[in-house]
Enzyme design. Structure first.
Site, mmCIF file in Angstrom:
data_model
loop_
_atom_site.group_PDB
_atom_site.id
_atom_site.type_symbol
_atom_site.label_atom_id
_atom_site.label_comp_id
_atom_site.label_asym_id
_atom_site.label_seq_id
_atom_site.Cartn_x
_atom_site.Cartn_y
_atom_site.Cartn_z
ATOM 1 N N ASP A 36 0.815 -1.232 0.000
ATOM 2 C CA ASP A 36 0.000 0.000 0.000
ATOM 3 C C ASP A 36 0.845 1.276 0.000
ATOM 4 O O ASP A 36 0.317 2.376 0.113
ATOM 5 C CB ASP A 36 -0.941 0.001 1.206
ATOM 6 C CG ASP A 36 -0.187 -0.031 2.527
ATOM 7 O OD1 ASP A 36 1.071 -0.083 2.499
ATOM 8 O OD2 ASP A 36 -0.838 0.003 3.585
ATOM 9 N N ARG A 95 13.717 26.119 4.938
ATOM 10 C CA ARG A 95 13.533 27.469 4.384
ATOM 11 C C ARG A 95 12.162 28.045 4.734
ATOM 12 O O ARG A 95 11.955 29.241 4.675
ATOM 13 C CB ARG A 95 13.747 27.450 2.861
ATOM 14 C CG ARG A 95 15.223 27.358 2.503
ATOM 15 C CD ARG A 95 15.442 27.174 1.026
ATOM 16 N NE ARG A 95 15.019 25.852 0.573
ATOM 17 C CZ ARG A 95 15.016 25.458 -0.689
ATOM 18 N NH1 ARG A 95 15.397 26.288 -1.634
ATOM 19 N NH2 ARG A 95 14.648 24.240 -1.017
ATOM 20 N N LYS A 198 19.701 39.934 -4.469
ATOM 21 C CA LYS A 198 18.677 39.086 -5.100
ATOM 22 C C LYS A 198 17.285 39.506 -4.638
ATOM 23 O O LYS A 198 17.055 39.719 -3.447
ATOM 24 C CB LYS A 198 18.932 37.624 -4.709
ATOM 25 C CG LYS A 198 17.893 36.653 -5.248
ATOM 26 C CD LYS A 198 18.358 35.212 -5.116
ATOM 27 C CE LYS A 198 17.976 34.586 -3.796
ATOM 28 N NZ LYS A 198 18.402 33.178 -3.701
HETATM 29 C C1 R5P Z 1 18.179 30.872 -0.626
HETATM 30 O O1 R5P Z 1 17.936 31.158 0.532
HETATM 31 C C2 R5P Z 1 19.278 29.911 -0.881
HETATM 32 O O2 R5P Z 1 20.462 30.380 -0.319
HETATM 33 C C3 R5P Z 1 19.481 29.618 -2.386
HETATM 34 O O3 R5P Z 1 20.007 30.763 -3.026
HETATM 35 C C4 R5P Z 1 18.194 29.211 -3.042
HETATM 36 O O4 R5P Z 1 17.549 28.221 -2.290
HETATM 37 C C5 R5P Z 1 18.444 28.697 -4.441
HETATM 38 O O5 R5P Z 1 17.223 28.346 -5.017
HETATM 39 P P1 R5P Z 1 17.045 28.306 -6.577
HETATM 40 O O6 R5P Z 1 18.097 27.405 -7.146
HETATM 41 O O7 R5P Z 1 15.658 27.745 -6.784
HETATM 42 O O8 R5P Z 1 17.149 29.697 -7.092
#
Ligand code: R5P
Length: 304
Positions: A36, A95, A198
């Site tokens: 299952d 996260r 970013k």
């Molecule tokens: C963010 O907090 C992390 O340090 C990475 O930069 C992030 O998780 C990368 O994610 P992705 O490859 O989806 O941009």
């Protein structure tokens, strides 16, 4: 006192290396599946009265890995392990450590609550996302050590590209990556480092700006903790090239590589793209086994 290292589905590769470096007995946990879909776990060795080191990363399948980990650790305790050290090189759900939108689950709190319930003595993680967690020992109810794999990434760069080091700038793709850029730069003998900026638009889309770093004519070692969709690295590399960067190398700790992330990254024409083996992937060229073992030796030394 006997020490045994046991490896789960996503940790056996590391567990075996750690055991071999430390001279410990090693065993893989037997994992099967009931018709299952439920998981079946069996520990094939006697762990009674022993110090047990359990190694498993909570990826490739984060939900499956969590259940496997909880079933295994609880069984190890039940079978008489006197001390339990959980080495979880990659912890999933870390996260989601905040209610970014009203009504959201703060997932890492729930995961930590479950770890508290199964009662481990010590937890070891590698570059866990601890940005908003100030006291992980209290959260997980265990002595907690978060080690870094970034020194191993830098050592790999030094060993393989020694001639490039002098003209290298280490760059983090966002402000949170400053800690990793600093460590790598230090490990490379004090080369320059900096971070980019970013803005996350969605889980799949980010904007990365290269203000704040001077990379013209320089080789760049771009370091980060995670590659998930690859969006961050793709945008960061574009921005670095617009600023006149020479060769670009990318080193990350955890290569999750969701969907077509690897293809996107391979098409960038990077000089090298590499990661550690916290999660096994086609780019896991650097092992953190030695680094983990060094910490385990200290932890076990205090237990005996
Ligand atoms: C963010 O907090 C992390 O340090 C990475 O930069 C992030 O998780 C990368 O994610 P992705 O490859 O989806 O941009």
């Amino acid at each position: 006192m006997n020490i045994v290292v046991v490896g789960g589905s996503n940790g056996a590769h590391l567990a075996e290396k750690i055991a071999s470096i430390g001279g410990y007995h090693y065993s893989k946990v037997i994992i099967d599946r009931f018709p299952d879909g439920e998981l079946y776990v069996r520990i094939p060795i006697d762990v009674s009265g022993k110090i047990v080191v359990y190694v498993n990363s909570l990826q490739k399948s984060p939900n499956e890995s969590l259940i496997e980990t909880f079933l295994t650790i609880d069984a190890l305790r039940d079978l008489g392990a006197v001390k339990l050290i959980a080495v979880i090189p990659y912890i999933s759900y870390a996260r989601q450590d905040y209610r970014f939108k009203p009504g959201e689950a703060i997932s890492i709190q729930t995961i930590a609550k479950l770890f508290r319930a199964i009662n481990v003595d010590h937890m070891v993680t590698v570059d866990m996302h601890l940005h908003r967690i100030s006291d992980p020992s209290a959260l997980f109810g265990a002595r907690f050590v978060n080690i870094t794999g970034v020194r191993d990434l830098a050592k790999y760069y030094y060993t393989n590209y020694r001639e490039s080091v002098r003209n290298t700038v280490v760059v983090g793709p966002d402000e949170e990556a400053e800690q990793w850029a600093r460590i790598a730069a230090e490990e490379l003998g004090g080369v320059e480092y900096g971070v980019m900026y970013k803005t996350r638009i969605s889980a799949n889309k980010v904007i990365v700006e290269a203000r704040g770093v001077n990379v013209k004519g320089k080789n760049v070692l771009l370091v980060d903790d995670i590659i998930s969709t690859g969006g961050t690295i793709v945008e960061a590399v574009k921005a670095l090239r617009e600023q006149g960067a020479s060769e670009v190398f990318v080193g990350v700790v955890h290569a999750i590589l969701v969907g077509n992330a690897l293809d996107k990254l391979l098409s960038l024409g990077l000089r090298d793209l590499y990661a550690t083996d916290t999660i096994m992937s086609p780019i896991s060229k650097v092992s953190v086994a030695q680094t983990i073992q060094k910490h385990l030796e200290e932890i076990i030394g205090k237990m005996i």
